[in-house]
Design a protein around this motif. Structure first.
Motif, short mmCIF file in Angstrom:
data_model
loop_
_atom_site.label_atom_id
_atom_site.label_comp_id
_atom_site.label_asym_id
_atom_site.label_seq_id
_atom_site.Cartn_x
_atom_site.Cartn_y
_atom_site.Cartn_z
N VAL A 115 -35.33 -39.35 8.66
CA VAL A 115 -34.44 -38.49 9.44
C VAL A 115 -34.95 -38.32 10.86
O VAL A 115 -34.18 -38.36 11.83
N ALA A 116 -36.26 -38.11 11.02
CA ALA A 116 -36.84 -37.97 12.36
C ALA A 116 -36.57 -39.21 13.20
O ALA A 116 -36.19 -39.12 14.38
N ARG A 117 -36.73 -40.38 12.61
CA ARG A 117 -36.55 -41.62 13.36
C ARG A 117 -35.07 -41.83 13.73
O ARG A 117 -34.75 -42.24 14.85
N LYS A 118 -34.16 -41.55 12.79
CA LYS A 118 -32.74 -41.76 13.06
C LYS A 118 -32.23 -40.84 14.16
O LYS A 118 -31.49 -41.27 15.05
N PHE A 119 -32.61 -39.56 14.12
CA PHE A 119 -32.14 -38.65 15.17
C PHE A 119 -32.82 -38.93 16.51
O PHE A 119 -32.20 -38.78 17.57
N ALA A 120 -34.09 -39.32 16.49
CA ALA A 120 -34.73 -39.73 17.74
C ALA A 120 -34.00 -40.92 18.33
O ALA A 120 -33.77 -41.00 19.55
N SER A 121 -33.62 -41.87 17.48
CA SER A 121 -32.89 -43.05 17.96
C SER A 121 -31.55 -42.66 18.56
O SER A 121 -31.17 -43.13 19.64
N LEU A 122 -30.79 -41.78 17.86
CA LEU A 122 -29.50 -41.35 18.39
C LEU A 122 -29.67 -40.61 19.70
O LEU A 122 -28.86 -40.76 20.63
N ASP A 123 -30.71 -39.81 19.82
CA ASP A 123 -30.94 -39.09 21.07
C ASP A 123 -31.23 -40.06 22.21
O ASP A 123 -30.74 -39.87 23.33
N HIS A 124 -32.01 -41.11 21.94
CA HIS A 124 -32.25 -42.13 22.97
C HIS A 124 -30.96 -42.88 23.31
O HIS A 124 -30.64 -43.09 24.48
N ILE A 125 -30.22 -43.31 22.29
CA ILE A 125 -28.99 -44.08 22.51
C ILE A 125 -28.00 -43.29 23.36
O ILE A 125 -27.33 -43.84 24.24
N SER A 126 -27.91 -41.99 23.12
CA SER A 126 -26.91 -41.15 23.80
C SER A 126 -27.42 -40.51 25.08
O SER A 126 -26.67 -39.81 25.76
N GLY A 127 -28.68 -40.71 25.41
CA GLY A 127 -29.24 -40.07 26.60
C GLY A 127 -29.45 -38.58 26.44
O GLY A 127 -29.31 -37.82 27.39
N GLY A 128 -29.79 -38.14 25.20
CA GLY A 128 -30.11 -36.74 24.99
C GLY A 128 -28.95 -35.88 24.53
O GLY A 128 -28.82 -34.72 24.93
N ARG A 129 -28.11 -36.43 23.64
CA ARG A 129 -26.92 -35.67 23.22
C ARG A 129 -26.86 -35.45 21.70
O ARG A 129 -25.83 -35.04 21.17
N ALA A 130 -27.96 -35.69 20.99
CA ALA A 130 -27.93 -35.63 19.53
C ALA A 130 -28.19 -34.22 19.02
O ALA A 130 -28.94 -33.44 19.61
N GLY A 131 -27.54 -33.89 17.90
CA GLY A 131 -27.79 -32.64 17.20
C GLY A 131 -27.76 -32.88 15.70
O GLY A 131 -27.03 -33.74 15.21
N TRP A 132 -28.57 -32.11 14.97
CA TRP A 132 -28.70 -32.28 13.52
C TRP A 132 -28.21 -31.01 12.83
O TRP A 132 -28.77 -29.94 13.02
N ASN A 133 -27.14 -31.13 12.05
CA ASN A 133 -26.69 -30.04 11.18
C ASN A 133 -27.45 -30.15 9.88
O ASN A 133 -27.24 -31.07 9.09
N ILE A 134 -28.33 -29.19 9.63
CA ILE A 134 -29.26 -29.23 8.50
C ILE A 134 -28.61 -28.60 7.28
O ILE A 134 -28.24 -27.42 7.30
N VAL A 135 -28.43 -29.37 6.22
CA VAL A 135 -27.87 -28.84 4.98
C VAL A 135 -28.82 -29.13 3.83
O VAL A 135 -29.66 -30.03 3.90
N THR A 136 -28.64 -28.35 2.75
CA THR A 136 -29.51 -28.52 1.58
C THR A 136 -28.76 -29.09 0.38
O THR A 136 -29.36 -29.22 -0.69
N SER A 137 -27.48 -29.45 0.54
CA SER A 137 -26.68 -30.13 -0.49
C SER A 137 -26.57 -29.32 -1.77
O SER A 137 -27.42 -29.39 -2.66
N ALA A 138 -25.46 -28.57 -1.86
CA ALA A 138 -25.28 -27.64 -2.97
C ALA A 138 -24.61 -28.25 -4.20
O ALA A 138 -24.64 -27.67 -5.28
N GLY A 139 -23.98 -29.43 -4.07
CA GLY A 139 -23.16 -29.94 -5.15
C GLY A 139 -23.92 -30.64 -6.27
O GLY A 139 -24.91 -31.34 -6.03
N GLU A 140 -23.43 -30.46 -7.49
CA GLU A 140 -24.04 -31.14 -8.63
C GLU A 140 -23.78 -32.65 -8.58
O GLU A 140 -24.63 -33.46 -8.98
N ALA A 141 -22.60 -33.05 -8.09
CA ALA A 141 -22.27 -34.47 -8.04
C ALA A 141 -23.25 -35.23 -7.16
O ALA A 141 -23.60 -36.38 -7.44
N GLU A 142 -23.72 -34.61 -6.07
CA GLU A 142 -24.70 -35.25 -5.21
C GLU A 142 -26.01 -35.46 -5.95
O GLU A 142 -26.62 -36.54 -5.87
N ALA A 143 -26.46 -34.45 -6.67
CA ALA A 143 -27.70 -34.58 -7.44
C ALA A 143 -27.59 -35.72 -8.44
O ALA A 143 -28.53 -36.52 -8.62
#
Length: 457
Positions: free
Chosen positions: A106-134
């Motif tokens: 996650v750190a690498r992907k968001f750092a990459s997006l921030d570089h690609i966009s020139g500093g426009r990246a944001g991370w919406n942090i979720v903990t995934s509540a659904g059973e189907a995801e688990a």
């Protein structure tokens, strides 16, 4: 002279619209659900309106009844990289779960997006509540509190990795043959309850230092997590009174973490149904309501409440349901309280939820929509809004072309962007690297030898 407070506007891009019947309306093209050009068009519309950011939600399971709705979109980080290429100033926020990912990725992907966009990246942090995801990861859903404990440590590791390169670590001295000062690249040597990560990151420090941190839960654990870490909160309230309570509560928690109220922006969701007259807006709202498939709403409501609801119960009150759950607590509470407060039948509740899944839906003229936003903004309920158009692209274009100018006339919204990064436009400081600021030992001097970067390429 202090600057006049301005509201912030994010738009939540969701397929062809936030109304669950959007795909059936003639103003949308559901075939564009996986067409990158559709989302690029939306991002350009939002940037034309000088909106702060666009936001993509995500889940790691097929949520909802795909028989009755256009589901199955694109992975957010991949898509946002494509949006970065056709925009210049608007922020790009993606949802990524802390429960089914690893911090280094996650750190690498968001750092990459921030570089690609020139500093426009944001991370919406979720903990995934659904059973189907688990179940897609072969495990049982972790308990609510355990998910947030993991999220705390996850975020700690990610921010350490973003900090592992100091801002001036890259020298690029071709004559001397020195690309980077390895004394300014730090292993993080994290060892905790959930993660053991040596570091450093194999991507240099993001332009923003840290991509913007966003949180979207209103449970007790979620609110406390946001007070510790988040810089913007996407939230859902139905009334100004509820919004004021949440706003005061979360802002009041910041001091114990050494933070100030302006360091966290509260952005309630709103789905505006816009018409040139109020009658035209109400007519569009009725058109969408007439396209609702009850079976879809029942499946969604059953998942949200944890009880199976059938068409035989459509004209009955919502059954008694315990609020506490290991799933999404805040949204479940909102839905139950809405049904009880307004004494809604299941059918009426489905109609209320169809437009925004618990977020506030407002139908009216651009002036009436602006009135609502101004009331909440000036009345202690919001720092801005998470705009959720019922139809895309038409609903977003209507908001940008008619509501935004009204807000600008009232002096409530920017005429142009304040800067080039998402942090600039949200008015948030750029964090320094903890390693540079703390005066920690230079990494190249650890154990008397140079930093080992073998395998980093």
């Amino acid at each position: 002279m202090p600057s006049v407070r301005k509201l912030h506007l994010n738009t939540f891009l969701m397929g062809v619209g936030h109304h669950e019947a959007a795909w059936r309306h003639p103003l949308t093209e559901p075939s564009r659900l996986t067409d990158v050009r559709h989302y690029q068009e939306l991002a350009r519309i939002a940037e034309r309106g000088r909106l702060d950011s666009v936001f993509l939600a995500d889940g790691l399971a097929l949520k909802g009844e795909v028989r009755h709705n256009a589901l199955g979109g694109l992975e957010p980080l991949t898509l946002l990289a494509a949006l970065a290429a056709v925009t210049e100033r608007i922020g790009l926020i993606a949802t990524v779960s802390t429960t089914y990912n690893e911090p280094f990725h996650v750190a690498r992907k968001f750092a990459s997006l921030d570089h690609i966009s020139g500093g426009r990246a944001g991370w919406n942090i979720v903990t995934s509540a659904g059973e189907a995801e688990a179940h897609n990861f072969g495990i049982e859903r972790p308990a609510h509190r355990d998910r947030y404990r993991r999220a705390d440590e996850f975020l700690e590791v990610v921010t350490k990795l973003w900090d592992s390169w100091e801002d001036d670590a890259v020298i690029g001295d071709r004559r001397a043959g020195v690309y980077a000062d390895t004394a300014k690249i730090h292993p993080i040597e994290h060892a905790g309850a959930h993660f053991a990560v040596h570091g450093p990151l194999n991507t240099s420090r993001p332009p923003q230092g840290h991509p913007l941190l966003v949180q979207a839960g209103s449970s007790e654990d979620g609110t406390e997590f946001a007070a510790r870490h988040a810089e913007a909160v996407f939230t859902a309230q139905q009334t100004l009174e509820e919004a004021r309570r949440f706003y005061a509560d979360i802002k009041g928690r910041l001091a114990r973490y050494g933070r100030f109220p302006e360091e966290l922006l509260v952005l309630p969701g709103i789905s505006p149904i816009i018409g040139s007259t109020e009658c035209e807006a109400l007519r569009l709202e009725k058109e969408l309501e007439d396209l609702i498939v009850p079976a879809y709403g029942l499946a969604q409501l059953s998942q949200m409440t944890g009880i199976r609801l059938t068409e035989d119960q459509l004209d009955d009150p919502l059954p008694d349901i315990p609020v506490e759950t290991e799933g999404a607590q805040s949204r479940r509470r909102l839905v139950i309280e809405l049904a009880r407060r307004e004494r809604l039948t299941v059918r009426q509740l489905l109609t209320r939820l169809a437009g925004g899944r618990g977020h506030r839906v407002v139908a009216g003229t651009p002036e009436q929509i602006a009135d609502q936003l101004q009331e909440w903004f000036e009345g202690g309920g919001a720092d801005g809004f998470n705009v959720m158009p019922p139809l895309l692209p038409s609903g977003l274009a209507d908001f940008v072309d008619h509501v935004v100018p009204e807000l600008q006339i009232r002096g409530l919204f920017r005429i142009d962007y304040e800067g080039r990064t998402l942090r600039d436009n949200y008015g948030l400081a750029r964090p320094a690297s903890r390693y540079a600021a703390s005066g920690s030992p230079r990494s190249g001097e650890r154990d008397g030898g140079p930093l080992d970067l073998a395998g980093a390429a």
